[in-house]
Design an enzyme around this catalytic site. Structure first.
Site, mmCIF file in Angstrom:
data_model
loop_
_atom_site.group_PDB
_atom_site.id
_atom_site.type_symbol
_atom_site.label_atom_id
_atom_site.label_comp_id
_atom_site.label_asym_id
_atom_site.label_seq_id
_atom_site.Cartn_x
_atom_site.Cartn_y
_atom_site.Cartn_z
ATOM 1 N N GLY A 130 -67.241 11.829 -54.634
ATOM 2 C CA GLY A 130 -67.798 12.675 -53.150
ATOM 3 C C GLY A 130 -68.961 13.386 -53.520
ATOM 4 O O GLY A 130 -68.790 14.447 -53.689
ATOM 5 N N GLU A 249 -72.030 7.346 -68.439
ATOM 6 C CA GLU A 249 -72.464 6.021 -68.066
ATOM 7 C C GLU A 249 -73.581 5.640 -68.636
ATOM 8 O O GLU A 249 -73.946 4.497 -68.542
ATOM 9 C CB GLU A 249 -72.315 6.073 -66.268
ATOM 10 C CG GLU A 249 -71.195 6.142 -65.867
ATOM 11 C CD GLU A 249 -70.380 4.746 -66.220
ATOM 12 O OE1 GLU A 249 -69.593 4.520 -67.412
ATOM 13 O OE2 GLU A 249 -70.498 3.822 -65.392
#
Lengths: 394, 385
Positions: A130, A249
């Site tokens: 979110g 990532e």
């Protein structure tokens, strides 16, 4: 410089290939029950994640109790190469496995790791991130969703948007403002929010391709209550953690984008002779020129990505990693355009069902999201100019 | 797979760069452009440092380094738009001699390499004809036998042709093959012709520091190095010339990028550094990407050549296309972002713009290599009968 990997890395690849052959999900089970969004995990994914976790192949770089085998970065690279080659998804919830789980392992409490991170790693839970809000897109740090401490609980109000997978995910890794008086980067905290909590409303955002299977959602939060024990890391330390989470990532995400471009190019080359046969000589010249141009770019993207990775492994600066997001996503989009160019009305077809092979123009339009999400191409260029090239802010 | 230079290669690059920064400032290039100086001191220094010997096998007095190292040298020479026949010698003449030597070990070829290693001989590859850089376009012929072989024809765009001591000439043998190569009767051959035996016309081109020339041979006395069926050796040497020229282009482009970036950090308009304007920032990001990706694919190609990987041929074409595309963007944007000052003769930028453009054209332009790639990828147009 060398073109081949060392023997140890190749042995690791062989070991993984052997395991993959015996344990991979079948093409049929994947096709019969495709994931409907990046927060959805159908039965076969849950079982597949669990098999990888139990055998230490889920996050090879991690220790065995976290689903790994203490592999090095080169080993992780060949592992990802082989998964891609086999056309088996490592996960259908990439933000959960790639960002939320590592962040919890780094910053979470023992209870949070046990309940949430291990849930993700065992294939029992999925997560969404979110972050963006209607007035906080590229300028993410100006987010307004407010979490107020009231005794031993947070009361949260606000709205998130572009939340991938929220329609199916079990919980949200929620960025909210906990100190409205601090400078905007210093008043943000991360809270774990189970999406079945009262006051949470998820509304799917229909997308331009396959509106019936939306991945993106709006998330409305009205007096949502979660215990303060759901705070991840320190209060007001969320922005710093966001940088750390995303760095997990970044070291590997380039590989996915390069592979995406490469497989699109391979498909184009495969279909090229058939397409060429229907074209006049003059048309063939123009088509060939387009294809060759993108072939060169594909090779460049690969070389740039692998070089950046080599620098990363040696512990040096790897500015390539900042370049790859913008480069690969824009390249993938252009490839989609070129691929659709010579098929007449046949390129316009709409496909049935999500993730079965998209029509050519659908595929092209489907790439439009990736130059916007996770930092638009414009933001990437700002980052390159200001942080790598040290051009003055202003 | 590791596409990053290793520590020794980085040391070599840094050493070469430091020497060239000292010995080949823009004033040396300007001297050649304005015929007010020559680069003899620079050339002497390069020989003293053993640069011509870089890629020559150790048994012939060379340093025995691989092709990646040759590529590093080519890139750094481009960075300073160096006026020197060294690029021709190390990336064209030596690779062809080494390929020839591998197939036909003769003392003659070995001696030539030894002379190059000591700096006693410079050389270039005489391949292109009528502006076409391709063995298929060779019409120059070689005739005669033994000590009386002669070469006849005209070569164009010979790198450093006006300056080197000798040419490795690609020619079509006519008449009976050399007895030593009796089983190699077809195809192209490689012949050594001394500059004194050729008619050399220096080309008036936009970058006078490369010594480009057209070279004519009228029954010029020639030493046959490999007569007939040398197509494979020639192709492998040509690949090396192509990758080195691609890296030379990228070297010039990287320098254009650096000087333009430096300028944007000091030049002020509207009371701001112009580099703080987002319209410029985004273009710098694109230029940076263009340089880095071209550099990465060029070294991939150099490595494929060095390791004799099956992908070498394709990689060479890809590298030359990428370096040419990089050149277009960097030349146009580099000058544009300098504004008017970059358009003046007094500013040093144009040496780099011209070197990059000439290097894009030489050894086959980006467009020419695109066409070769279309062939390789099976996209060739079938012409109806």
């Amino acid at each position: 410089m060398k073109l081949r990997f060392d023997e140890g890395t190749e042995a690791f690849r062989a070991e993984f290939l052997q395991w993959l052959e015996l344990n991979r999900p079948s093409v049929e089970e994947m096709a019969d029950d495709p994931a409907r969004s990046s927060g959805h995990s159908p039965g076969w994914t849950r079982a597949w994640t669990r098999r990888m976790f139990d055998s230490g192949w889920l996050v090879p770089g991690w220790p065995p109790h976290l689903g790994g085998r203490n592999a090095g970065p080169l080993e992780t690279l060949v592992y990802l190469e082989e998964l891609n080659r086999a056309e088996v998804p490592r996960t259908t919830n990439p933000q959960g496995l790639g960002i939320v789980a590592p962040s919890l392992v780094d910053y979470g409490t023992e209870e949070q790791v046990e309940q949430y991170a291990m849930g993700l790693l065992r294939g029992e839970l999925t997560a969404c991130l979110g972050m963006s809000e209607p007035d906080a897109g590229s300028d993410l740090a100006s987010l307004k969703t407010r979490a107020v401490i009231d005794g031993d609980r947070f009361v949260i109000n606000g709205q998130k948007v572009w939340t991938s997978g929220a329609g199916y995910a079990d919980f949200c890794f929620l960025f909210c403002r906990t100190d409205p008086d601090a400078p905007k980067h210093r008043g943000i905290s991360i809270v774990l929010l189970p999406l079945n909590t009262e006051g949470v409303t998820v509304r799917p955002l229909r997308e331009i391709i396959h509106p019936d299977y939306p991945d993106l959602s709006e998330v409305f939060l009205d007096d949502v209550v979660v215990p303060v024990s759901n705070l991840v890391g320190e209060l007001n330390d969320g922005w710093k953690m966001a940088g750390g989470s995303l760095a997990h990532e970044r070291s590997m995400v380039w590989l996915m984008s390069v592979m995406g471009v490469e497989s699109a190019m391979a498909e184009l080359l495969e279909t090229a002779p058939g397409m060429m046969a229907s074209l006049s000589p003059r048309e063939q010249v123009i088509a060939a020129d387009d294809i060759v141009g993108f072939y060169v770019e594909t090779q460049c993207a690969r070389a740039l990505g692998y070089r950046g990775f080599a620098r990363f492994v040696k512990g040096g600066n790897a500015p390539e990693q900042a370049l790859m997001k913008m480069y690969a996503s824009e390249l993938r989009r252009e490839l989609g355009r070129v691929t659709a160019q010579w098929h007449g009305g046949g390129a316009l077809a709409v496909s049935e069902g999500r993730r079965s092979s998209l029509g050519l123009i659908e595929d092209y339009f489907a790439t439009f999201g990736s130059t916007i999400s996770a930092g638009s191409s414009e933001i990437q260029r700002n980052i390159i100019a200001e942080r790598i090239l040290n051009l003055p802010r202003g | 797979m590791d596409l990053e230079l290793n520590d020794d290669q980085i040391d070599l690059r840094d050493n070469v760069r430091a020497v060239l920064a000292r010995e080949c400032p823009a004033s040396v290039v300007r001297g050649v452009y304005e015929s007010t100086g020559d680069a003899s001191a620079l050339r002497k220094q390069m020989v003293e440092l053993g640069w011509p010997a870089l890629g020559i096998p150790e048994e012939y007095g060379g340093l025995g380094m691989g092709f990646v190292e040759v590529g590093i040298l080519a890139e750094e020479l481009g960075r300073v738009s160096a006026p020197t026949p060294l690029l021709a010698t190390v990336s064209q003449f030596v690779p062809l001699l080494v390929e020839v030597l591998r197939s036909a070990p003769t003392s003659k070829t070995g001696e030539l390499l030894s002379e190059v290693a000591t700096g006693a001989r410079t050389g270039s590859l005489a391949l292109a004809e009528k502006g076409r850089w391709s063995p298929d376009s060779v019409n120059t012929t070689a005739s005669g036998e033994g000590d009386s072989v002669t070469v006849t024809g005209t070569k164009t765009d010979v790198l450093a042709g006006a300056e080197v001591d000798s040419f490795a000439v690609v020619a079509r043998p006519t008449g009976p093959a050399h007895p030593a190569d009796a089983d190699r009767s077809d195809g192209l051959g490689v012949y050594l012709v001394e500059r004194a035996d050729a008619e050399v016309t220096a080309s008036k081109v936009i970058d006078p520091a490369l010594g480009l020339a057209d070279v004519s041979f009228d029954r010029a006395p020639a030493k046959p190095l490999l007569t007939g069926d040398a197509d494979g050796e020639i192709a492998r040497a040509v690949e090396q010339a192509v990758v080195a020229m691609a890296l030379h282009t990228v070297g010039a482009c990287r320098r254009i990028f650096e000087v333009t970036l430096e300028y944007a950090k000091v030049r002020e308009q509207y009371d701001r550094k112009i580099g703080s304007f987002q319209a410029l920032k985004h273009r710098f990001a694109d230029m940076y990407l263009a340089v880095e990706k071209a550099n990465a694919i060029c070294y991939f190609a150099a490595l494929a050549v060095a390791e004799d990987d099956p992908r070498r041929r394709e990689a060479c074409h890809v590298a030359k296309v990428a370096s040419g595309d990089c050149q277009s963007l960097l030349a146009e944007e580099g000058l544009q972002l300098h504004g008017g000052i970059g358009y003046t003769w007094e500013n040093d930028l144009h040496f780099l713009l011209k070197r990059a453009k000439v290097a894009d054209v030489l050894c086959g332009s980006a467009s020419w290599h695109r066409a070769r790639l279309a062939d390789l990828l099976g996209l060739t147009v079938e012409v109806a009968p």
